[in-house]
Scaffold this motif. Structure first.
Motif, PDB file in Angstrom:
ATOM      1  N   LEU A 137      -5.846  -4.307  -7.789  1.00 32.43           N
ATOM      2  CA  LEU A 137      -6.353  -3.346  -6.828  1.00 32.43           C
ATOM      3  C   LEU A 137      -7.307  -4.025  -5.846  1.00 32.43           C
ATOM      4  O   LEU A 137      -8.055  -4.913  -6.217  1.00 32.43           O
ATOM      5  CB  LEU A 137      -7.096  -2.245  -7.605  1.00 32.43           C
ATOM      6  N   ASP A 138      -7.260  -3.571  -4.584  1.00 30.14           N
ATOM      7  CA  ASP A 138      -8.189  -4.076  -3.575  1.00 30.14           C
ATOM      8  C   ASP A 138      -8.763  -2.885  -2.821  1.00 30.14           C
ATOM      9  O   ASP A 138      -8.051  -2.194  -2.114  1.00 30.14           O
ATOM     10  CB  ASP A 138      -7.451  -5.024  -2.621  1.00 30.14           C
ATOM     11  N   GLU A 139     -10.055  -2.644  -3.003  1.00 31.14           N
ATOM     12  CA  GLU A 139     -10.664  -1.459  -2.385  1.00 31.14           C
ATOM     13  C   GLU A 139     -11.376  -1.771  -1.084  1.00 31.14           C
ATOM     14  O   GLU A 139     -12.048  -0.926  -0.518  1.00 31.14           O
ATOM     15  CB  GLU A 139     -11.667  -0.815  -3.370  1.00 31.14           C
ATOM     16  N   GLN A 140     -11.250  -3.005  -0.608  1.00 34.58           N
ATOM     17  CA  GLN A 140     -11.981  -3.351   0.619  1.00 34.58           C
ATOM     18  C   GLN A 140     -11.043  -3.658   1.773  1.00 34.58           C
ATOM     19  O   GLN A 140     -11.367  -4.413   2.676  1.00 34.58           O
ATOM     20  CB  GLN A 140     -12.899  -4.553   0.358  1.00 34.58           C
ATOM     21  N   ASP A 141      -9.835  -3.087   1.721  1.00 32.64           N
ATOM     22  CA  ASP A 141      -8.854  -3.375   2.757  1.00 32.64           C
ATOM     23  C   ASP A 141      -9.259  -2.698   4.069  1.00 32.64           C
ATOM     24  O   ASP A 141      -9.736  -1.574   4.068  1.00 32.64           O
ATOM     25  CB  ASP A 141      -7.483  -2.874   2.299  1.00 32.64           C
ATOM     26  N   THR A 201     -12.622  -6.805  -6.115  1.00 30.18           N
ATOM     27  CA  THR A 201     -12.634  -5.402  -6.527  1.00 30.18           C
ATOM     28  C   THR A 201     -12.629  -5.328  -8.047  1.00 30.18           C
ATOM     29  O   THR A 201     -11.930  -6.109  -8.707  1.00 30.18           O
ATOM     30  CB  THR A 201     -11.380  -4.684  -5.967  1.00 30.18           C
ATOM     31  N   SER A 260       0.862  -1.186   0.000  1.00 31.62           N
ATOM     32  CA  SER A 260       0.000   0.000   0.000  1.00 31.62           C
ATOM     33  C   SER A 260       0.893   1.228   0.000  1.00 31.62           C
ATOM     34  O   SER A 260       2.088   1.138   0.288  1.00 31.62           O
ATOM     35  CB  SER A 260      -0.903   0.009   1.223  1.00 31.62           C
ATOM     36  N   ARG A 295      -7.758   0.977   3.387  1.00 31.22           N
ATOM     37  CA  ARG A 295      -8.900   1.156   2.480  1.00 31.22           C
ATOM     38  C   ARG A 295      -8.567   0.741   1.045  1.00 31.22           C
ATOM     39  O   ARG A 295      -9.262  -0.064   0.465  1.00 31.22           O
ATOM     40  CB  ARG A 295      -9.445   2.582   2.521  1.00 31.22           C
ATOM     41  N   THR A 296      -7.481   1.308   0.491  1.00 30.13           N
ATOM     42  CA  THR A 296      -7.061   0.881  -0.842  1.00 30.13           C
ATOM     43  C   THR A 296      -5.685   0.246  -0.727  1.00 30.13           C
ATOM     44  O   THR A 296      -4.772   0.866  -0.192  1.00 30.13           O
ATOM     45  CB  THR A 296      -6.962   2.090  -1.789  1.00 30.13           C
ATOM     46  N   CYS A 297      -5.546  -0.959  -1.211  1.00 30.60           N
ATOM     47  CA  CYS A 297      -4.206  -1.510  -1.262  1.00 30.60           C
ATOM     48  C   CYS A 297      -4.039  -2.306  -2.545  1.00 30.60           C
ATOM     49  O   CYS A 297      -4.965  -2.412  -3.358  1.00 30.60           O
ATOM     50  CB  CYS A 297      -3.897  -2.347  -0.030  1.00 30.60           C
ATOM     51  N   TYR A 298      -2.855  -2.793  -2.776  1.00 33.39           N
ATOM     52  CA  TYR A 298      -2.525  -3.452  -4.029  1.00 33.39           C
ATOM     53  C   TYR A 298      -1.959  -4.828  -3.724  1.00 33.39           C
ATOM     54  O   TYR A 298      -1.260  -5.008  -2.734  1.00 33.39           O
ATOM     55  CB  TYR A 298      -1.487  -2.613  -4.795  1.00 33.39           C
TER      56      TYR A 298
END
Lengths: 250, 192
Positions: A230-234, B25, A199, A238-241
């Motif tokens: 992309l991961d928007e539900q961390d 996502t 992130s 909140r946003t991580c990769y």
């Protein structure tokens, strides 16, 4: 009065004795069965190897035949490409053996088939694991060195296969002809340590980067190169990769 | 991060990608999103087949404990498919003929084709043949709810209608109107 088996201590002893004998007998029987199975399996493997060496050319020519054959081999634990080396052992000692090229083919196979999920970048350990799985032999049979050497033999083909050092003793194999910039190499190394997750915050605190630099590096990997997801539900950031090549897939 | 397969309480084996957090996502990179969409449609169809389900609605992403919950949500990693993402996946499946909007003229609910219409037609024809019902007139109701349960028990009437219309095109069935609605007569192929 006489009873079968008798009474008293002697009977007890006799009973124990017979239980022991039965146990011995059953273990001998199961041992012979296991041995028999081993023998059968060994015979089967030998027959399969012989089959492979006689039909080698057909296996190479016909893709569907080859696929079926490889599947059969990996389910019984036989290396599908083993067999008489055409160049003899001299060639092997000189590093020019068929085996090396064949391993190269398997490396390409793994790299191409995993490319769509990892964007053309695979971690060395994972590559070795998948190649070993494909060959159907224990993971000791193919080493990292074998892979590095095979990749060198692939160089004249110009496919751009390259071994990258991402630091921390970790190596990755890149199978797309694209240059990784320095920042991306750092991101990959961090992802390796974190099990795939990176992130902006993590890069800022771990590498002392500015937020802009971290964002630029991650956005490039995400949008331009497709090297991460992309991961928007961390929960935390909140946003991580996530870097798929640093995750272990079953 | 170790990604492994998982068996749900209903016995369905989820693929390892289902335990990857970013799988839930919508990806901004089109190439990556194409992979995600393909994996999702495969997963959705195989789950529908497993549970013998035919309908998927965008709302299913928001019903905890619903019939799609096991797939659209992964509680072990605390991720779920958001309705907007599901809507785009559904649109993708429709464009690939793996689903069709049902009822038509809306985009919130689809009929899933985990067997393609022509495969359903084959199943139907085989069933009529193996149960000795060639040349007899069957109502749609008799096909959907036969005394002996078959692969066609409980399929939506839309699916049945498509299958029958495919069979009529190859002269293997004939639609006949009967007193209480529609009926169909199966014809053996060599015209006996």
């Amino acid at each position: 009065m006489h009873r079968l088996g008798g009474v008293g201590l002697a009977a007890f002893e006799r009973q124990q004795q017979s239980a022991r004998s039965f146990a011995e007998l059953s273990s001998t029987i199961s041992q012979t069965q296991v041995e028999n199975l081993h023998n059968q399996l060994a015979q089967f493997r030998a027959a399969l190897s012989r089959y492979a060496s006689t039909h080698r050319d057909a296996i190479r020519r016909d893709p569907t035949f080859r696929h079926a054959f490889q599947q059969m081999c990996s389910s019984v634990g036989v290396d599908p490409l083993a067999g008489p080396r055409k160049g003899g052992w001299w060639a092997e000692i000189l590093g020019l053996s068929d085996w090396q090229y064949e391993l190269g083919v398997q490396i390409v196979d793994v790299c191409v088939s995993t490319r769509e999920r990892n964007g053309g970048l695979i971690e060395m350990g994972e590559l070795v694991r998948l190649v070993s799985k494909l060959r159907g032999v224990g993971s000791g049979a193919v080493t990292e060195e074998d892979v590095v050497r095979s990749i060198k033999t692939l160089r004249p083909l110009g496919a751009g296969y390259e071994v990258l050092d991402v630091g921390g003793g970790k190596k990755m194999v890149r199978s797309v002809p694209r240059q990784l910039d320095e920042d991306q190499a750092v991101v990959l190394a961090v992802a390796q340590e974190e099990g795939g997750r990176v992130s902006e915050m993590l890069l800022v605190s771990r590498c002392g980067w500015t937020t802009d630099r971290a964002r630029a590096a991650l956005e490039n990997m995400l949008l331009r190169d497709g090297l991460c997801w992309l991961d928007e539900q961390d929960e935390g950031d909140r946003t991580c990769y996530w870097v798929p090549s640093a995750m272990r897939w079953d | 991060m170790q990604l492994s397969t998982h068996t749900t309480p209903s016995g369905f084996l989820l693929p390892s990608i289902h335990s990857a957090p970013p799988f839930f996502t919508q990806q901004p990179n089109p190439a990556t999103q194409a992979i995600v969409a393909e994996q999702w449609s495969k997963l959705i169809l195989s789950y529908a087949r497993f549970r013998n389900m035919f309908t998927l609605r965008v709302e299913d992403a928001e019903i905890p404990g619903g019939e799609w919950d096991e797939v659209l949500r992964n509680e072990r990693i605390n991720r779920r498919l958001l309705p907007a993402h599901l809507a785009s996946l559904i649109a993708d499946m429709v464009s690939k003929n793996l689903a069709s909007y049902d009822p038509p003229n809306q985009t919130r609910s689809v009929l899933l084709w985990w067997r393609q219409p022509d495969e359903w037609a084959e199943v139907l024809y085989q069933w009529a043949d193996s149960t000795g019902q060639m040349n007899t007139i069957l109502t749609f109701y008799e096909i959907l709810d036969p005394p002996v349960p078959s692969a066609l028990s409980g399929i939506p009437i839309t699916v049945l209608r498509r299958a029958v219309s495919i069979l009529t095109k190859s002269q293997r069935a004939q639609i006949i109107s009967v007193s209480d609605g529609e009926g169909v007569r199966f014809l053996s192929r060599n015209g006996k």
